[in-house]
Design an enzyme around this catalytic site. Structure first.
Site, PDB file in Angstrom:
ATOM      1  N   HIS A 151      -2.804   6.873   3.048  1.00 65.14           N
ATOM      2  CA  HIS A 151      -3.326   5.632   2.489  1.00 65.14           C
ATOM      3  C   HIS A 151      -4.748   5.432   2.997  1.00 65.14           C
ATOM      4  O   HIS A 151      -5.010   5.525   4.194  1.00 65.14           O
ATOM      5  CB  HIS A 151      -2.436   4.460   2.889  1.00 65.14           C
ATOM      6  CG  HIS A 151      -3.044   3.121   2.616  1.00 65.14           C
ATOM      7  ND1 HIS A 151      -3.699   2.834   1.436  1.00 65.14           N
ATOM      8  CD2 HIS A 151      -3.127   2.001   3.385  1.00 65.14           C
ATOM      9  CE1 HIS A 151      -4.142   1.594   1.477  1.00 65.14           C
ATOM     10  NE2 HIS A 151      -3.808   1.071   2.651  1.00 65.14           N
ATOM     11  N   ASN A 155     -10.415   0.265   0.296  1.00 69.31           N
ATOM     12  CA  ASN A 155      -8.952   0.206   0.334  1.00 69.31           C
ATOM     13  C   ASN A 155      -8.459  -0.312  -1.010  1.00 69.31           C
ATOM     14  O   ASN A 155      -8.650  -1.481  -1.336  1.00 69.31           O
ATOM     15  CB  ASN A 155      -8.520  -0.719   1.476  1.00 69.31           C
ATOM     16  CG  ASN A 155      -7.010  -0.857   1.595  1.00 69.31           C
ATOM     17  OD1 ASN A 155      -6.257  -0.537   0.669  1.00 69.31           O
ATOM     18  ND2 ASN A 155      -6.561  -1.348   2.733  1.00 69.31           N
ATOM     19  N   CYS A 176       0.809  -1.220   0.000  1.00 67.61           N
ATOM     20  CA  CYS A 176       0.000   0.000   0.000  1.00 67.61           C
ATOM     21  C   CYS A 176       0.841   1.268   0.000  1.00 67.61           C
ATOM     22  O   CYS A 176       0.342   2.349  -0.314  1.00 67.61           O
ATOM     23  CB  CYS A 176      -0.941  -0.003   1.198  1.00 67.61           C
ATOM     24  SG  CYS A 176      -1.999  -1.465   1.300  1.00 67.61           S
TER      25      CYS A 176
END
Length: 314
Positions: free
Chosen positions: A239, A270, A113
């Protein structure tokens, strides 16, 4: 040129919207349960025949068009991804071919990520060193390919998408020095391990505790390297892992009440390495932050890795 800056952005999301109610038909969950724990309402899911390269090319094409550059101007293409099924040629090489970029250095980067902010730092370094005048930096993920749709703790989180940035040489530094690193003792806290089609897994509480304890200090470090304090920031794009994590981190930063906080996770879920450029592209498209204003980009992910920098909003 003594610096580099982001000159254009683009993003792409698949057409299919997967709601919390849709997920309630797959696993033992509910809209209320998901929203309370994650803040997520919807996420986008790519079609079976839609690849990571497709997502990356769509976002990159928009960024390239917005920059006003020609494909031949691009000297570096890098794609941050952990879900590309093709090992060779790289996703970046495939994107370059599709966009008609003739001779750029092209490679993929896998830092989970944290991939986009890591790749952005690498592009900044390359441009400032004179290795390329213009670079195309992309974060693209098809998380639905690696989702365990029977695991309610993870399947409610994940979505697909891509975001891209054009980085160009500039007399001024529009991308601040990177604050990056990793904690390999917690390397298994976020993982995608196994055969050609592994499933995403994480130790949710371990990640939450680590991020809320350490990410605020990393954010302050990134600001200090840029000669700023968190109170000087016009925007923060972390993030987009979980809205509760974002809220817990930004509460500790001492931000101005006018600072814009990206919360694209609510609509997109996500999207791993795609989450920061996707959220930043939307933020600038809506002109929520003035051009040239400082925005903190900050991501964490598998490894347990992190990378962040302050950028001038394009």
């Amino acid at each position: 040129m003594s610096g580099s800056r982001i000159t254009a952005l683009g993003h792409y999301q698949p057409a299919r919207v997967l709601t919390n109610d849709d997920l309630a038909g797959l696993v033992d969950t509910s809209d209320e349960w998901i929203r309370r724990r994650t803040g997520i309402a919807t996420r986008r899911i790519a079609a079976p025949d839609e690849s990571v390269t497709d997502l990356a090319t769509a976002a990159a094409g928009k960024a390239l068009a917005a920059s006003g550059l020609q494909p031949s101007d691009i000297g570096l293409v890098t794609v941050a991804t952990c879900t590309a099924m093709d090992r060779c040629p790289s996703t970046a090489a495939q994107v370059a071919a599709r966009l008609g970029i003739p001779s750029a250095v092209a490679y993929d980067l896998n830092n989970g990520c944290a991939g986009f902010t890591t790749a952005l730092a690498g592009a900044d370094h390359a441009v400032r060193a004179g290795a390329a005048r213009h670079a195309l930096v992309i974060g693209a993920e098809k998380m639905s390919d690696v989702t365990d749709w029977s695991d309610r703790s993870t399947c409610v989180l994940l979505g697909d998408g891509a975001g891209a940035a054009v980085v160009s040489a500039d007399e001024q530094a529009g991308i601040g020095p990177v604050a990056w690193g990793s904690d390999p003792t917690r390397g298994n806290a976020v993982r995608l391990q196994g055969d050609w089609h592994p499933h995403f897994a994480q130790e949710g509480q371990t990640v939450f505790r680590w991020v809320t304890a350490h990410l605020p200090e990393i954010a302050r470090d990134a600001c200090a390297r840029a000669g700023l304090t968190p109170a000087d920031l016009a925007g923060v794009v972390t993030h987009q892992a979980n809205l509760r994590i974002i809220e817990a981190v930004v509460r500790q930063l001492g931000l101005s009440e006018d600072t814009v906080i990206a919360t694209d996770v609510v609509d997109s879920g996500n999207t791993s390495a795609a989450s920061v450029p996707l959220a930043l592209s939307k933020l600038t498209e809506r002109r929520e932050v003035p051009a040239g204003a400082p925005v903190l980009l900050l991501a964490f992910g598998g490894g347990l890795s992190w990378a962040g920098q302050v950028v001038a909003c394009p």
